[in-house]
Design an enzyme around this catalytic site. Structure first.
Site, PDB file in Angstrom:
ATOM      1  CG  ASP A 384      -1.950   1.066   1.221  1.00  0.00           C
ATOM      2  OD1 ASP A 384      -2.289   1.518   0.114  1.00  0.00           O
ATOM      3  OD2 ASP A 384      -2.427   1.455   2.298  1.00  0.00           O
ATOM      4  CB  THR A 386      -1.894   6.089   2.335  1.00  0.00           C
ATOM      5  OG1 THR A 386      -2.252   6.652   1.077  1.00  0.00           O
ATOM      6  CG2 THR A 386      -2.113   7.103   3.429  1.00  0.00           C
ATOM      7  CD  GLU A 521      -9.588  22.634   7.175  1.00  0.00           C
ATOM      8  OE1 GLU A 521      -9.771  22.391   8.378  1.00  0.00           O
ATOM      9  OE2 GLU A 521     -10.367  23.301   6.474  1.00  0.00           O
ATOM     10  NE  ARG A 618      -6.949  17.784  -1.997  1.00  0.00           N
ATOM     11  CZ  ARG A 618      -7.650  18.124  -0.928  1.00  0.00           C
ATOM     12  NH1 ARG A 618      -7.093  18.064   0.262  1.00  0.00           N
ATOM     13  NH2 ARG A 618      -8.895  18.500  -1.033  1.00  0.00           N
ATOM     14  CB  THR A 685      -2.087   3.472  -3.674  1.00  0.00           C
ATOM     15  OG1 THR A 685      -2.601   4.564  -2.930  1.00  0.00           O
ATOM     16  CG2 THR A 685      -1.895   3.914  -5.118  1.00  0.00           C
ATOM     17  CG  ASP A 687      -3.599   8.245  -2.522  1.00  0.00           C
ATOM     18  OD1 ASP A 687      -4.668   8.564  -1.966  1.00  0.00           O
ATOM     19  OD2 ASP A 687      -2.510   8.271  -1.941  1.00  0.00           O
ATOM     20  NE  ARG A 744      -9.181   7.733  -7.423  1.00  0.00           N
ATOM     21  CZ  ARG A 744      -9.189   8.681  -6.505  1.00  0.00           C
ATOM     22  NH1 ARG A 744      -9.057   8.338  -5.218  1.00  0.00           N
ATOM     23  NH2 ARG A 744      -9.319   9.938  -6.825  1.00  0.00           N
ATOM     24  CE  LYS A 750      -4.760  -2.225  -1.579  1.00  0.00           C
ATOM     25  NZ  LYS A 750      -4.555  -1.645  -0.237  1.00  0.00           N
ATOM     26  CG  ASP A 769      -1.549   1.363   6.979  1.00  0.00           C
ATOM     27  OD1 ASP A 769      -2.258   1.072   5.998  1.00  0.00           O
ATOM     28  OD2 ASP A 769      -1.138   2.518   7.188  1.00  0.00           O
TER      29      ASP A 769
END
Length: 1151
Positions: A384, A386, A521, A618, A685, A687, A744, A750, A769
């Site tokens: 993975d 992330t 943020e 991003r 992933t 993402d 995606r 997987k 994880d």
């Protein structure tokens, strides 16, 4: 309306995300204003299981014990022990019983300790929950939550169960551990969920919308990153989405052809299916059909040896004309024991325990003792992104301010610490400059020695940068607060709900930076704190928030309104997706840089966005405007939607910000080392494809320039999950290369990837994880879970847990696995060679028949057990402690087709065994027949008498000789091919033998002490004649020493022949063919030189590690050995593979 009796498992007519809030509340019998009553809670707790995941009931000792007892070698030893007791040889039977107890005890206690440590590592995901019951908010253990409970959520909470959300206020949940998505998901209350990709079609069935798109549901084990809300508990425990994934990891799938359904498969199917099930059950019990390659090979070895023992027993009986007396039975048992390496299981287990201890110190917990040796055969790692390859945290990387330039954050490792690293300002790229750089890239110059750059630790890099400021790029300068930057920092800090604080927690001595909120943020707030412009400080200086327009996923932006400290006006601050904010801007820049928005300017802004996005970032746009008048009064008299439209209009774009999830510091080196070791790393992933591709290029999984690859290969190595999932198994198998990056990803994607690798004969590890990784962790050959950020489900599904969550720990584990595999080969060869020698000696001894016609064995049963258990065991332990060779991570994984028992090992075993058997037999013949006229005495297998003097002296000489041969061979087996007298070919010493053998002090003293132990075993009265069936000797020592010299000369001659004629050279450390393939096995895409991919010329130059050998490319080889050559190895492998015939090792040719 509440039901009179709660259902066993609360259900709604349709999935709750399709139902309205009122329907869900009515069907679950709850009240959204007051919650469940105490009576309802009691009834539901009686009829529903607790809200927790099933973990199999903890560590079950008897299962571990039965697993150890069903080991193949143990079963063979139990059979031999039974025979010994059956014929009345209680000494031999007792020794075998002690061997069995020793083996089982070592395996049991070590595996039990590993499982117990893992149990202590697991922690509850959600320890408590705030629920509304009887109109009162109560905090209870999450395990006590029941369907129908009203749960109150706030920032930082862990969702205790699956909820149908009915009240939200900026509620965002981090579902990364469940879906793999790095971005938090905003929750809604409406049940008007659209079918993804269908336009405006409303979902009417559960299967039309994936888990991640059910925005009115909050899932168990996810966390609230922003806002607050309330929801109705719809599913608990194993009925939750995380529970379903946990169940899928333990659910046993029936293998093909095992069905008993005669209606579907025909009348003969019950018989066929039953037979296959019996075969599977027997094979599993015997260890022949399940387990790692080494486990299966050792099981096959045990039963092969058992068959050989039976065959030898038949031979013994046949020679004695099947007159099976006690004497004959003892000889048959002795022959059978001689062929079985009794200490193999103990040596193997202790070696693995030592390896497990080493790994534990390196932050790796081995849940299954066999997983460590299995790592040595890994050919592919499916990881993975992330939190595994990356840090799982957002960091502002670059900020673009119009007409000002690019602000870059350098040397920042901690996403929470605004004091770490520094910020520099440089010019922004232009389309013409970017094109020019692309066109004029000089690949030949980049490959030159002058262009080579070395990766150095971040601390040293920061220190060097501090000490060499005069050498910094002249276009870069230290960032200072300017009016333009200040205009950017205001919306960045104030249009933000995250908090960044430096505080000291209870029980800690130092203050640490603590953050709360959504990762994006947090990254923006940390960047503002770098310039001492955090929200808290700005608000304390007079900025006062008067309104907020929360982030809306449909328009992808957020706005806030603050009153200026001078109270004369208000300011509107907006941030969001570039395309959505850009359309609302009428101007660009601040102060002197401000200018009206034009089409050309828009194109330039889009270009800057693409530049940042291409680096895996991003990109967000930040804008502001001044609002004249009393905003609070206007808001009271306006429609909210219309007011937002008015507020978010005529904005001024103040800048773009690039935020990225940085790779871990050690990831790039770890990927490169895996590549040098012939291991391919696959990124799977959830993402965005562009982000995944950029990160993959940054850490070296794929080349930065895909154009160097053939078109079909370039198209296959990076794919979206939707494209991959649409392909059939046949289409996947037809791909020239399996994807190195899949974006995606869903859990099923997987799993399909793992199955595709397995169909190609590869042996893979899966790292992860999140909960969504659990199915693939379970189905992979070796599952590796993260211990810090990993979910309980992931840890339970994995065989290995990384307690520090670092990818380079995987490399350490693989290195240890390979070292163990090499050492296992060495001590297996050491043990089996002595067994072959003993069998040859005993079979030949069948011809030594005394006056009664019974065969006299040259070695007694206790001599054999002594040699196999004590003489062989400690040197074998020493071989298990051998250090890894210098090139252990520069050669491909071992071939799982052969495992430990490669053709070279098998031939060596026979050659050395014959050599050992022949020399010992010659010694026995000389003593008995040459010096004593062939006097074999009477009943010499049972007791000592004067007539047995010659036989007992012969046994003593053979015992001493065989003991020393086995001990000396341990030093010989430090290298299977190199001479014992020069184990390191690069050694400059004239006679480095003593230095080499002293390098492994345990082995050194095991050999020395073992050699000296022969003398008391030969001379101690009673012990020699009654137990070992030999007696003291004199001149026979000369025969034993002479035979040792012949044995060593024979071994050295065989090794020389192997080196001279290149026998069994493939994959060996001194193989020229292997060395020439090293670069083609690597995957490091210019990971050390920070440059674009070079041409493929560099792949054709072989690397040599032989002594001081020099060639035209020796400088390149030396640089490569230092780890500095940045050639794109996998690129070379992918290109050259098109020209290479099939076959060979799986790591090279099957991926």
């Amino acid at each position: 309306m509440a039901s009179t009796k709660a259902p066993t498992i609360a259900r709604t007519d349709k999935h709750p995300f399709l139902c309205s809030v009122d329907d869900v509340a009515q069907q679950l019998g709850t009240n959204i204003e007051n919650g469940l009553t105490a009576r309802q809670v009691q009834e539901l707790q009686k009829t529903n299981p607790r809200n927790e995941l099933e973990d199999g009931g903890g560590v079950v000792w008897y299962r571990i014990f039965l697993k150890q007892c069903s080991n193949a070698m143990i079963l063979v030893l139990i059979f031999a022990m039974g025979l010994s007791f059956g014929v009345g040889d209680f000494i031999e039977g007792g020794v075998l019983a002690a061997v069995i107890v020793l083996n089982v005890s070592i395996g049991f206690f070590q595996e039990f300790k590993a499982e117990s440590k893992m149990s202590s590592l697991r922690a509850l995901s959600s320890p408590s929950a705030a629920v509304l019951r009887d109109g009162q908010i109560d905090t209870i253990p999450s395990a006590e939550v029941v369907p129908g409970d009203i749960v109150i959520l706030k920032t930082g909470d862990t969702v205790p169960a699956d909820l149908r959300v009915f009240e939200v206020m900026n509620l965002n949940c981090d579902e990364k551990s469940l879906t793999g998505e790095a971005e938090a998901v905003e929750k809604v209350i409406e049940n008007s969920i659209m079918v993804p990709g269908s336009g405006d079609k409303l979902a009417t069935e559960e299967g039309e919308v994936g888990m991640g798109d059910r925005f009115n549901m909050a899932y168990s084990t996810t966390t609230v990153t922003k806002g607050r809300g309330r929801g109705i508990v719809t599913f608990t425990g194993m009925e939750t989405e995380v529970g379903k994934i946990a169940a899928s990891t333990t659910k046993k799938k029936r293998r093909e052809g095992r069905s008993m359904n005669y209606k579907k498969y025909g009348k003969a199917q019950p018989l066929k299916g039953g037979a296959k099930r019996v075969y599977d059950a027997v094979g599993k019990f015997l260890g022949l059909t399940e387990g790692t390659p080494l486990q299966r090979k050792l099981s096959q070895l045990a039963y092969t040896l058992f068959g050989c023992a039976i065959l030898l027993a038949i031979v013994v009986f046949g020679v004695n004309k099947f007159n099976v007396t006690g004497e004959v039975a003892i000889y048959a048992i002795s022959t059978g024991i001689a062929i079985i390496p009794e200490s193999l299981i103990a040596v193997l287990t202790i070696t693995m325990v030592v390896g497990m201890t080493v790994m534990r110190k390196a932050n790796v917990v081995i849940r299954d003792l066999s997983a460590l040796e299995a790592l040595g055969g890994i050919t592919n790692i499916c990881s993975d992104k992330t939190g595994t390859l990356t840090q799982g945290a957002m960091i502002v990387k670059k900020v673009w301010l119009p007409k000002v330039g690019i602000y870059t954050v350098n040397n920042s490792m901690d996403p929470k610490d605004p004091t770490q690293g520094d910020v520099t300002k440089g010019p922004s790229p232009t389309p013409s400059e970017s094109t020019l750089v692309e066109e004029k890239t000089d690949y030949d110059q980049q490959r030159s020695a002058a262009a080579l750059k070395f990766d150095i630790p971040a601390e040293k890099a920061a220190k060097d940068q501090h000490n060499n400021k005069s050498r910094v790029d002249p276009e870069q300068e230290a960032a200072t607060v300017t009016p333009e930057l200040e205009a950017f920092l205001l919306p960045t800090a104030l249009c933000n709900l995250a908090t960044v604080k430096l505080e000291q927690k209870e029980g800690e001595q130092e203050k640490k930076w603590q953050t709360t909120g959504e990762p994006t943020e947090i990254a923006l707030q940390v960047f503002s704190h770098r310039f001492d412009s955090g929200r808290k400080k700005l608000e304390s200086s007079g900025w006062k928030q008067v309104s907020e327009f929360p982030f809306d996923s449909s328009i992808k932006r957020m706005s806030v309104i603050y009153n200026h400290p001078n109270n004369t006006s208000s300011m509107v601050f907006t941030k969001g997706a570039v395309e959505r904010v850009l359309d609302l801007c009428s101007s660009v820049g601040n102060g002197s840089t401000n200018e009206p928005m034009t089409d050309d300017l828009k194109e330039h802004i889009i270009f800057q966005m693409n530049e940042l996005a291409s680096q895996g970032q991003r990109v967000l746009a930040v804008a502001s405007r001044e609002w004249d008048g009393d905003f609070a009064a206007e808001k009271r008299n306006s429609n909210d939607e219309q007011l937002r439209t008015d507020v978010e209009d005529d904005l001024t774009l103040v800048g773009l910000v690039g935020i990225y999830d940085p790779p871990r510091d050690e990831t790039k080196d770890a990927v490169r080392e895996c590549s040098e070791a012939g291991i391919k790393v696959h990124m799977l992933t959830g993402d965005h494809p562009a982000t995944a591709e950029a990160i993959a290029k940054e850490i070296g999984i794929v080349p930065k320039n895909l154009g160097v690859l053939p078109a079909n290969v370039a198209a296959s190595i990076i794919q979206k999950a939707t494209d991959f999932d649409k392909m059939s198994d046949a289409e996947i198998d037809a791909l020239p290369e399996l994807p190195l990056v899949i974006a995606r990803c869903a859990p099923d994607t997987k799993t399909r990837m793992i199955e595709a690798l397995r169909r190609r004969g590869l042996y893979m590890a899966m790292t992860g994880d999140g909960v969504n990784d659990a199915p693939s962790l379970s189905s992979a050959d070796v599952g590796i879970a993260m211990g810090l950020a990993g979910s309980d489900v992931a840890k339970g599904a994995a065989k290995i847990v990384l307690t520090d969550d670092k990818f380079n720990s995987i490399v350490s584990a693989i290195r240890e696995g390979r070292r163990m595999f090499d050492n296992i080969q060495k001590f297996v060869l050491h043990l089996l060679t002595s067994n072959v020698g003993e069998v040859i000696l005993l079979i030949a001894g069948l011809g030594f028949q005394d006056s009664t016609g019974f065969s006299v064995f040259p070695l007694s049963p206790l001599q054999i057990l002594w040699i196999n258990m004590l003489t062989s065991s400690f040197p074998a332990f020493g071989l298990g402690k051998e250090k890894s060779s210098s090139d252990i991570m520069r050669r491909p994984p071992h071939n799982n087709k052969y495992g430990v028992f490669t053709p070279q090992i098998m031939v060596d075993m026979v050659v050395y065994g014959i050599l050992m058997g022949a020399t010992t037999l010659l010694t026995f013949v000389i003593v008995v027949y040459g010096a004593n006229g062939g006097d074999l005495g009477h009943d010499c297998n049972r007791a000592y008498s004067t007539s047995c003097e010659a036989v007992f002296r012969g046994r003593a000489a053979v015992f001493a000789e065989l003991t020393w041969q086995i001990l000396i061979s341990a030093w010989e087996f430090k290298s299977i091919r190199r001479s014992m007298f020069r184990l390191d070919p690069a050694s400059e010493g004239k006679f480095p033998f003593f230095r080499d053998v002293w390098g492994n002090q345990f082995l050194f003293w095991a050999v020395i002490i073992g050699a000296l132990s022969v003398f008391p075993a030969v001379y101690i009265p009673g012990l020699n004649t009654s137990v070992f069936k030999h007696t003291g000797i004199t001149w026979e020592w000369g025969l034993s020493f002479g035979a040792i010299v012949l044995f060593v000369l024979g071994m050295e001659a065989w090794k020389f022949m192997k080196r001279k004629f290149h026998w069994f050279e493939e994959g060996e450390e001194d193989s020229k063919e292997h060395v020439s393939r090293k670069l083609s096995l690597r995957q490091g895409f210019f990971s050390m030189a920070k440059s674009r991919p070079s041409s493929l010329h560099s792949f054709n130059h072989p690397l040599s590690r032989k002594g001081t050998e020099k060639s035209d490319h020796s400088i390149k080889r030396e640089i490569a050995d230092m780890g500095a050559i940045s050639a794109t190895s996998t690129t070379g492998a992918l290109v050259h593979k098109q020209e290479t015939a099939g076959g060979g090792r799986s790591a090279e040719d099957q991926v």
